[in-house]
Design an enzyme around this catalytic site. Structure first.
Site, short mmCIF file in Angstrom:
data_model
loop_
_atom_site.label_atom_id
_atom_site.label_comp_id
_atom_site.label_asym_id
_atom_site.label_seq_id
_atom_site.Cartn_x
_atom_site.Cartn_y
_atom_site.Cartn_z
N TYR A 101 69.40 19.40 10.62
CA TYR A 101 70.68 19.79 11.23
C TYR A 101 70.99 21.24 10.85
CZ TYR A 101 75.74 20.29 11.75
OH TYR A 101 76.98 20.75 12.10
N GLU A 189 75.60 24.87 17.18
CA GLU A 189 75.06 23.75 16.39
C GLU A 189 73.77 23.23 17.00
OE1 GLU A 189 77.56 20.21 14.68
OE2 GLU A 189 76.68 19.51 16.56
#
Ligand code: GDP
Ligand code: MN
Length: 391
Positions: A101, A189
């Site tokens: 992530y 993101e």
């Protein structure tokens, strides 16, 4: 302004992040064609502005044309948490060794950009942050130096990236920071940022929010809003540069200054009415912008009466009055029988009210205070008659 996954990936690619080849499509037949171009196996992905598509059944692998037709057919038109799927992104499927992530956003309390990284990607990152916060590396960046190579390497290795991909992850973090900074994003993101069995680091998903107020600096990004799901009036307002938000009621609202318009909505609600829109004509509104705003408000067929609430500082009430008179004449407002209540206060208000009174427009009422204006417009929208009001 939130971007769809595939639009975000196009920005990623521009800044050197690895992404898979793919195509956006809106029909099963186009999906078949796209899959043939990118090569099977492919992944069929619902393009909606909401996360958790995978869990909702909006992300499916297809090994051949039969599977592709089945998944594309199922996902097109699917409802994912209130978002209807109209577009699919078909990309060549990746093999996955690890799911990481990565994100960049502005930490307002620290007044610095914040880079986050975790090797626990693919899943709900909020859950990782809550249950195992030590697995989410948070690194504040000095905006003057930007994210340096040394810092990015440290974030990647402290976060636990496999040793052989620390360099690749660091490069991805730097590219992601560049996307965030140069595109004026509020959030950039990647979840998951994958490592393939060939040890390539690649963005498998994207989530980007662009700062709408900075869009003028990025003409190439202006076409990226989710046009199909946008209200046509709001789209038109955006194109005309008017701050307009459509609401559910039947009383059109025009004011200058966001604060004044917000309180106008409150006062109208208090008087028992339901506003049809928010419209801020801005400081320094001139005759032309007022005309444009009136036109936009009346384009909403639900509108039964309109309240114009102007408190003039920089704006001059005589200019507003001229704009209104011009708009009424041009749009044939009198004949259209949609009543207006106008409250003008502040710079040149006496002159403005005099101009309006002289024009003697049918169906245009004046009011001295905001409460009086609200009560009048609510009565008019309900089909009652009111006193015209003195200038
Ligand atoms: P989200 O559910 O909206 O976050 O959509 P993602 O794009 O993140 O996809 C959800 C999950 O689907 C990912 O975490 C992967 O596990 C899986 N997935 C997506 N694309 C691929 C792919 O190309 N290959 C494989 N094997 N899995 C994929
Ligand atoms: Mn995801």
């Amino acid at each position: 302004m939130d971007l769809l996954e595939y639009q975000g990936k196009q920005l990623f690619a521009r800044h050197g992040l690895n992404v898979s080849d793919g195509k956006p499509v809106t029909t099963v037949e186009d999906a078949v064609e796209a899959a043939a171009e990118v090569g099977y196996p492919v992944v069929v992905k619902a393009q909606v502005l909401i996360g958790g598509r995978g869990k909702a059944g909006g992300v499916k692998l297809a090994a051949d044309e039969d599977e592709l037709r089945e998944h594309a057919g199922n996902i097109l038109g699917m409802d994912i948490k209130g978002h209807t799927v109209r577009t699919l992104w078909i990309e060549h499927a990746s093999d996955i060794a690890s799911e990481y992530y990565a994100s960049v956003l502005l930490d307002r309390s620290a007044k610095r950009p914040l880079v986050m990284f975790s090797v626990e990607g693919g899943v709900d990152i909020e859950e990782v942050a809550e249950k195992t916060p030590e697995k989410l590396i948070r690194h504040h960046v000095d905006p003057l130096t930007g994210l340096t190579h040394a810092e990015a390497l440290r974030v990647a290795s402290e976060g636990g990236a496999d040793a052989d991909v620390v360099e690749g992850v660091a490069d991805a973090l730097i590219a992601l920071y560049e996307v965030w900074l140069q595109e004026d994003a509020t959030l950039a993101e990647i979840n998951p940022l994958i490592v393939t069995p060939e040890r390539e680091v690649k963005a498998l998903d994207s989530k980007i929010s662009l700062d709408g107020n900075a869009l003028y600096r990025h003409p190439e990004n202006q076409g990226l809003s989710d046009r199909e799901n946008e209200d046509p009036l709001e789209r038109r307002a955006k194109e005309e540069g008017v701050q307009y938000v459509k609401l559910d009621g039947d009383i059109g609202i025009l004011g200058n200054g966001a604060g004044l318009v917000m309180s106008t909505l409150d006062v109208v609600s208090q008087a028992g009415g339901a506003p049809a829109n928010f419209l801020d004509a801005g400081g320094g509104s001139n005759a032309e912008t007022i005309k444009q705003a009136v036109d936009l408000i009346l384009a909403n067929e639900a509108v039964k009466a309109v309240l114009v609430n102007i408190f003039a500082g920089i704006t001059r009430c005589d200019q507003v009055a001229l704009g209104l008179i011009g708009a009424f004449e041009q749009l044939g407002v009198g004949g259209k029988s949609i009543p207006f209540v106008v409250r003008l206060d502040g710079t040149n208000d006496v002159e403005g009210r005099r101009l309006l009174a002289e024009a003697a427009l049918p169906n245009v009422h004046t009011a001295k205070t905001m409460n009086e204006a609200a009560e009048k417009v609510v009565a008019l929208a309900a089909g009652q008659s009111v006193e015209a009001g003195a200038p």
